[in-house]
Write a protein that holds these residues in place. Structure first.
Motif, PDB file in Angstrom:
ATOM      1  N   LYS A 228       1.123  -1.075  -0.216  1.00 54.54           N
ATOM      2  CA  LYS A 228       0.024   0.356  -0.150  1.00 54.54           C
ATOM      3  C   LYS A 228       1.599   1.372   0.121  1.00 54.54           C
ATOM      4  N   PRO A 229       0.902   2.368  -0.264  1.00 54.09           N
ATOM      5  CA  PRO A 229       1.300   3.722  -1.197  1.00 54.09           C
ATOM      6  C   PRO A 229       1.946   4.094   0.380  1.00 54.09           C
ATOM      7  N   PHE A 230       0.751   4.109   1.428  1.00 53.12           N
ATOM      8  CA  PHE A 230       0.938   4.702   2.223  1.00 53.12           C
ATOM      9  C   PHE A 230       2.171   4.001   3.832  1.00 53.12           C
ATOM     10  N   LYS A 231       2.088   2.882   2.603  1.00 49.79           N
ATOM     11  CA  LYS A 231       3.538   2.453   3.963  1.00 49.79           C
ATOM     12  C   LYS A 231       5.018   1.999   3.645  1.00 49.79           C
ATOM     13  N   LEU A 232       4.693   2.989   2.145  1.00 43.87           N
ATOM     14  CA  LEU A 232       6.490   3.267   1.800  1.00 43.87           C
ATOM     15  C   LEU A 232       7.587   3.794   2.104  1.00 43.87           C
TER      16      LEU A 232
ATOM     17  N   ARG B  81      -7.572  -9.916  -4.299  1.00 40.39           N
ATOM     18  CA  ARG B  81      -8.583 -10.275  -3.636  1.00 40.39           C
ATOM     19  C   ARG B  81      -9.574  -9.450  -3.429  1.00 40.39           C
ATOM     20  N   GLN B  82      -8.876  -8.097  -3.171  1.00 37.66           N
ATOM     21  CA  GLN B  82      -9.691  -7.198  -2.973  1.00 37.66           C
ATOM     22  C   GLN B  82     -10.644  -7.104  -4.257  1.00 37.66           C
ATOM     23  N   LYS B  83     -10.717  -6.979  -5.190  1.00 39.09           N
ATOM     24  CA  LYS B  83     -11.424  -6.515  -6.603  1.00 39.09           C
ATOM     25  C   LYS B  83     -11.885  -5.131  -6.660  1.00 39.09           C
TER      26      LYS B  83
ATOM     27  N   PRO C 261      -4.276   2.073  -6.463  1.00 40.76           N
ATOM     28  CA  PRO C 261      -3.212   2.139  -5.755  1.00 40.76           C
ATOM     29  C   PRO C 261      -2.274   1.305  -5.746  1.00 40.76           C
ATOM     30  N   LYS C 262      -0.700   0.981  -5.707  1.00 46.75           N
ATOM     31  CA  LYS C 262      -0.402  -0.305  -5.444  1.00 46.75           C
ATOM     32  C   LYS C 262       1.072   0.885  -5.275  1.00 46.75           C
ATOM     33  N   VAL C 263       2.161   0.399  -4.550  1.00 42.27           N
ATOM     34  CA  VAL C 263       3.636   0.784  -4.773  1.00 42.27           C
ATOM     35  C   VAL C 263       4.061  -0.510  -5.309  1.00 42.27           C
ATOM     36  N   LYS C 264       4.871  -0.796  -6.083  1.00 47.18           N
ATOM     37  CA  LYS C 264       6.142  -1.885  -6.052  1.00 47.18           C
ATOM     38  C   LYS C 264       7.361  -1.405  -5.749  1.00 47.18           C
ATOM     39  N   VAL C 265       8.025  -2.122  -4.076  1.00 45.86           N
ATOM     40  CA  VAL C 265       9.661  -1.464  -4.184  1.00 45.86           C
ATOM     41  C   VAL C 265      10.102  -3.083  -5.222  1.00 45.86           C
TER      42      VAL C 265
ATOM     43  N   GLN D 194       3.021  -4.313   6.778  1.00 49.24           N
ATOM     44  CA  GLN D 194       1.640  -5.274   7.264  1.00 49.24           C
ATOM     45  C   GLN D 194       0.456  -4.083   8.570  1.00 49.24           C
ATOM     46  N   THR D 195      -0.792  -4.536   7.522  1.00 45.46           N
ATOM     47  CA  THR D 195      -2.432  -4.112   8.025  1.00 45.46           C
ATOM     48  C   THR D 195      -2.868  -4.872   8.892  1.00 45.46           C
ATOM     49  N   GLY D 196      -2.881  -5.945   8.660  1.00 46.97           N
ATOM     50  CA  GLY D 196      -3.652  -6.523   9.482  1.00 46.97           C
ATOM     51  C   GLY D 196      -5.094  -6.596   7.865  1.00 46.97           C
ATOM     52  N   ARG D 197      -5.188  -6.063   7.188  1.00 44.30           N
ATOM     53  CA  ARG D 197      -6.146  -5.843   6.409  1.00 44.30           C
ATOM     54  C   ARG D 197      -6.304  -6.677   4.955  1.00 44.30           C
ATOM     55  N   ILE D 198      -7.315  -7.370   4.344  1.00 44.19           N
ATOM     56  CA  ILE D 198      -7.376  -7.457   2.704  1.00 44.19           C
ATOM     57  C   ILE D 198      -6.614  -6.382   2.099  1.00 44.19           C
ATOM     58  N   GLY D 199      -5.741  -6.555   1.341  1.00 41.16           N
ATOM     59  CA  GLY D 199      -5.020  -5.693   0.187  1.00 41.16           C
ATOM     60  C   GLY D 199      -3.490  -5.194   0.795  1.00 41.16           C
ATOM     61  N   ASP D 200      -2.844  -5.869   1.920  1.00 47.89           N
ATOM     62  CA  ASP D 200      -1.748  -4.884   2.402  1.00 47.89           C
ATOM     63  C   ASP D 200      -0.627  -5.518   1.114  1.00 47.89           C
ATOM     64  N   GLY D 201      -0.771  -6.957   0.085  1.00 47.96           N
ATOM     65  CA  GLY D 201       0.375  -7.202  -0.374  1.00 47.96           C
ATOM     66  C   GLY D 201       0.936  -7.915  -0.955  1.00 47.96           C
TER      67      GLY D 201
END
Length: 112
Positions: free
Chosen positions: A9-13, A38-40, A57-61, A82-89
């Motif tokens: 997720k971008p805010f975790k960069l 799975r987020q769809k 939106p995502k970020v690829k490192v 990790q946030t524990g929610r769906i879409g963490d990556g």
């Protein structure tokens, strides 16, 4: 040598970058990306019309590193992103056959 690709997720960069620096990694490549798993996606309302946002939106490192640092780097990315929610990556690890530093011509681990 290995290549780690992490979709986060971008805010975790910033947290991921700091965690990797603490592990001792010097360089990373970051690319803005869009995608879904799975987020769809999700539904949004704009001017009274409802529409589906498929690509989020995502970020690829990307990191290329010596084999002995892979486990530490993967753990650092996972813990920081990790946030524990769906879409963490996702994190992908693949083999790198060769690395060459363009400026000096160094190859292998010296080029990383």
């Amino acid at each position: 040598m290995k290549k780690i690709e992490a979709i986060i997720k971008p805010f975790k960069l910033d947290e991921v970058k700091e965690a990797l620096q603490e592990v001792g990694l010097q360089g990373i490549t970051v690319t803005e990306a869009k995608g879904f798993g799975r987020q769809k996606g999700h539904t949004e309302l704009y001017r009274g019309a409802e529409y589906v946002v498929d690509f989020l939106p995502k970020v690829k490192v990307e990191i290329v590193l010596n084999d002995d640092l892979v486990e530490k780097a993967v753990d650092a990315i996972r813990d920081a992103a990790q946030t524990g929610r769906i879409g963490d990556g996702k994190i992908f690890v693949s083999n790198i056959e060769e690395a060459i530093r363009i400026r000096t011509g160094e190859t292998g681990e010296e080029a990383v």
